[in-house]
Design a protein around this motif. Structure first.
Motif: not given
Length: 735
Positions: A688, A718, A720
């Motif tokens: 992440q 990504t 989180s």
């Protein structure tokens, strides 16, 4: 079971012991002469080399070791021969007696040695070289050993491993057997290293029914404490019930009843309606009591600090800022940028303030400026940070003393602080750096200790990973519409723009791939396979960086892994790095414990808060180096990065782990000259943006990524999504 064979022999040595389940491989001398030793396997909890054992079990054979005996149960018979006694005492069984002293004692008393220690330990003083202090120690250790034996044999009957049995004994001493029999679920709360699952196994062995309310309540509290380990301050009721049903394999109805009972118990849980994190319907939050108390208390204390009419730094309310800032620029040799100036004024005029921003934006220089001005007006400034390393850096930066938050508050065993509302810190300005690491419980203790009228400044990077403990305090304080004023520094300074580390940290944070070629301080070694990435990571950290940049692999280079498990995880890498940096040598003492070997020179970290150790406790994440290993005294010494010498008895080594490689979560608040980060598709679930950003921002001079571009892309993309369950922002806005 009646057809078990019986084998008697003297335990010569333990060749392997698994601390978790007590499985042991040992060699025994059956006295057949010819010096032949026989291999026995099975659970030999608490047995010591030199003891005569009477074992029941079965004969079998092993393709490699030949004939062997599998032990079902055993009893010990104290050794009767001089040779047996000598070996027994010299086995490290009793603190203060090593092989040399055992030799002396046995030379003096012969076959009567054990009777003397048992009945007249005072006589040991006759042995040359044994002073009164050691004599007393030996007597006490013998008594304890006997008591432990009884407890061990009982615990062995209910399937508990050696290391856990020792811990249970240390916690409850003579009450051990009764606690295990009557309140096994207490173990999960009281004994470090025993989770609900172990306690549940023990409860089953002592006959507590599967659907007993006691079991269900313990399971509910366990599910909640698991969620606090994942960072949540509460769980939505529906989710908690579902988790508990899955964990306990019992009826939903029973879980709901037990939850209601727990909610009615003062020490149980608290249920409260809070707004849903996504702004939807309100939800019923279930808290463990300490987290509920801390959340309410933290919001209230911050409100109290913000609203108080007192001001311990009133001089700054009507200061001539242009003059003050001109004086400051002369002192520091640099002008403040507009947003930095705003932050300086805010911290000195507002009772609580937050300063946030990424690397290279001048947070440090701003903090230094605030401290200089406060001191110029004779204000009493106190500086702290959550870790030893961060505190050291803050001290270097400001030229003033800084300590960890734990030391500042003088936290005591049980976690109570010497400073609190009734005895606040004597400070006009409290500055806490790396505030993204403050979890709910610690933040609450800290804010309680700030005197009314004093100023509190929290400094940190809100884009990093949140704290290891429960809560997202910094993010909640910065939430829109909250009462705490803040400044976010966004401008990257010119000299910082030349740093690949800083440039790439900001690229990652804004969702752009880092630049990995053409920089002198940021590199990528492409390795698609996780195993290869692990191997190259070790080579880079232990050999290539030291050779090329002249850095010390132990002190200056840190491997940061996204996860603990797997071929490129911190666990495996620690083993490989230890082989490369601190290999076994015949002249280097070492101690095996569980699956680890500790050697002098090892880089280690403490993995739990222990308030009993050191001057003010040693806390989870403290790093140090093993400086000595005394096999006779069964103790090793660690010098921590706060330069404190801390002794560890061998039975406490489960509190230490190697730290050549640590997970990125554990590296928060620390800074290293160079970091090496394996980023592999094997860690897919963990990849992440804030994880990679946190890892990269730990480096002062140099970052080496090892892994695949695909994995790096995954991490950068990504964000989180998993916000933690906390209601602090809601409480701060007057909810």
């Amino acid at each position: 079971m009646s057809n078990l064979a019986v084998l008697e022999g003297v335990l010569e040595r333990i060749t392997y012991a698994n601390e978790e389940n007590g499985y042991t491989v040992a060699r025994v001398d059956t006295g057949r002469g010819g010096g032949d030793l026989l291999t026995v396997v099975g659970s030999l909890l608490g047995a010591q080399p030199g003891e005569s054992l009477r074992m029941e079990g079965r004969w079998g054979s092993h393709p490699q070791y030949g004939k062997q005996f599998t032990v079902e149960n055993y009893t010990t018979v104290l050794p009767a021969t001089i040779q047996g006694i000598r070996r027994y005492l010299g086995s490290g069984l009793i603190k203060g007696i090593g092989p040399k002293i055992a030799e002396r004692i046995v030379d003096h008393f012969g076959v009567d040695t054990l009777d003397i220690i048992e009945q007249e330990p005072k006589k040991l003083i006759e042995v040359p070289g044994l002073g009164p202090k050691r004599t007393k120690l030996i007597g006490a250790a013998w008594e304890e050993q006997k008591a432990i034996k009884e407890v061990m044999i009982f615990l062995q009957g209910v399937g508990v491993s050696t290391s856990i049995a020792v811990r249970i004994y240390k916690k409850y001493e003579d009450a051990s057997i009764s606690v295990v029999k009557n309140q096994p679920y207490r173990l999960a709360a009281d004994v470090w290293g025993i989770g609900f699952l172990t306690a549940d196994r023990i409860a089953q062995a002592v006959g507590i029914p599967h659907d007993s309310p006691e079991r269900v309540k313990a399971g509910l509290q366990y599910a909640l404490s698991q969620s606090t380990d994942q960072g949540h301050c509460f769980l939505p009721e529906e989710q908690l019930i579902a988790d508990a049903v899955k964990l306990l394999q019992v009826d939903t109805g029973l879980v709901i009843e037990c939850l209601a009972e727990l909610a009615g118990d003062e020490e149980g849980v608290v249920r409260e309606q809070v707004p849903a994190p996504d702004g939807g319907e309100a939800l019923t939050a279930v808290y463990l009591v300490p987290f509920h108390r801390a959340e309410i208390s933290l919001a209230a204390q911050l409100g109290r600090l913000l609203r108080t009419a007192e001001d311990r730094m009133a001089a700054f309310q009507d200061v001539a800022w242009d003059k003050a800032l001109a004086w400051l620029a002369e002192r520091t040799g640099a002008e403040l940028a507009t947003e930095q100036e705003q932050a300086v004024r805010l911290a000195l005029t507002s009772k609580v303030a937050v300063l946030t921003g990424g690397p290279g934006c001048g947070k440090s220089f701003t903090v230094r400026s605030i401290v200089e001005l406060a001191r110029a007006k004779k204000a009493k400034v106190v500086l702290a940070a959550p870790t030893g390393r961060a505190a050291k850096r803050l001290a270097e930066l400001t030229g003033a003393e800084a300590s960890t938050v734990h030391r500042l508050l003088e936290l005591k065993p049980g976690g109570d602080a010497a400073y609190d509302r009734d005895r606040p810190l004597d400070a006009d300005l409290v500055v806490v750096d790396e505030a993204s690491m403050l979890d709910l419980l610690l933040a609450n203790k800290l804010v309680k200790a700030v005197a009314p009228g004093a100023h509190l400044l929290l400094v940190g990077d809100v884009d990093q990973l949140p704290s290891v403990g429960a809560g997202e305090v910094l993010r909640d304080l910065l939430a829109d519409g909250g009462p705490v004023p803040s400044v976010r520094l966004t401008r990257i300074f010119r000299q910082a723009q030349q740093s690949g580390v800083v440039t790439n940290a900001h690229r990652i944070n804004s969702g752009v791939q880092p630049i990995t070629s053409g920089l002198s301080d940021f590199f990528l070694f492409v390795e698609e396979e996780t195993e290869d990435a692990g191997r190259v990571t070790v080579d880079v950290a232990a050999r290539r960086i030291p050779a090329k940049f002249g850095l010390d692999p132990r002190r200056d280079v840190q491997v940061l892994a996204p996860m603990h498990r797997g071929p490129a995880g911190a666990g495996t890498l620690n083993g490989l790095l230890q082989q490369a940096i601190t290999p076994a040598r015949p002249d280097l003492p070492e101690k095996r414990f569980g699956g680890r070997v500790f050697r002098v020179g090892d880089k280690v970290t403490q993995i739990r808060n222990n308030y009993e150790k050191g001057k003010n406790g040693v806390f989870n994440g403290t790093v140090g180096v093993v400086t000595s290993l005394q096999l006779d005294d069964q103790r090793l010494t660690v010098v921590t990065d706060e330069d404190e010498e801390v002794p560890y008895d061998f039975d406490e080594l489960d509190e230490l782990a190697h730290a050549y490689a640590v997970t990125i979560h554990r590296s928060q608040g620390s800074e290293y000259p160079a970091v090496v980060i394996p980023v592999t598709t094997g860690a897919w679930m963990m990849l992440q943006r804030n994880l990679l950003y946190t890892a990269v921002t730990r480096a002062r001079k140099l970052v080496v990524l090892v892994g695949s571009r695909k994995a790096i892309g995954q991490a950068v993309r990504t964000v989180s999504a998993g916000r933690r369950f906390t209601a602090l922002d809601h409480r701060l806005t007057g909810g």
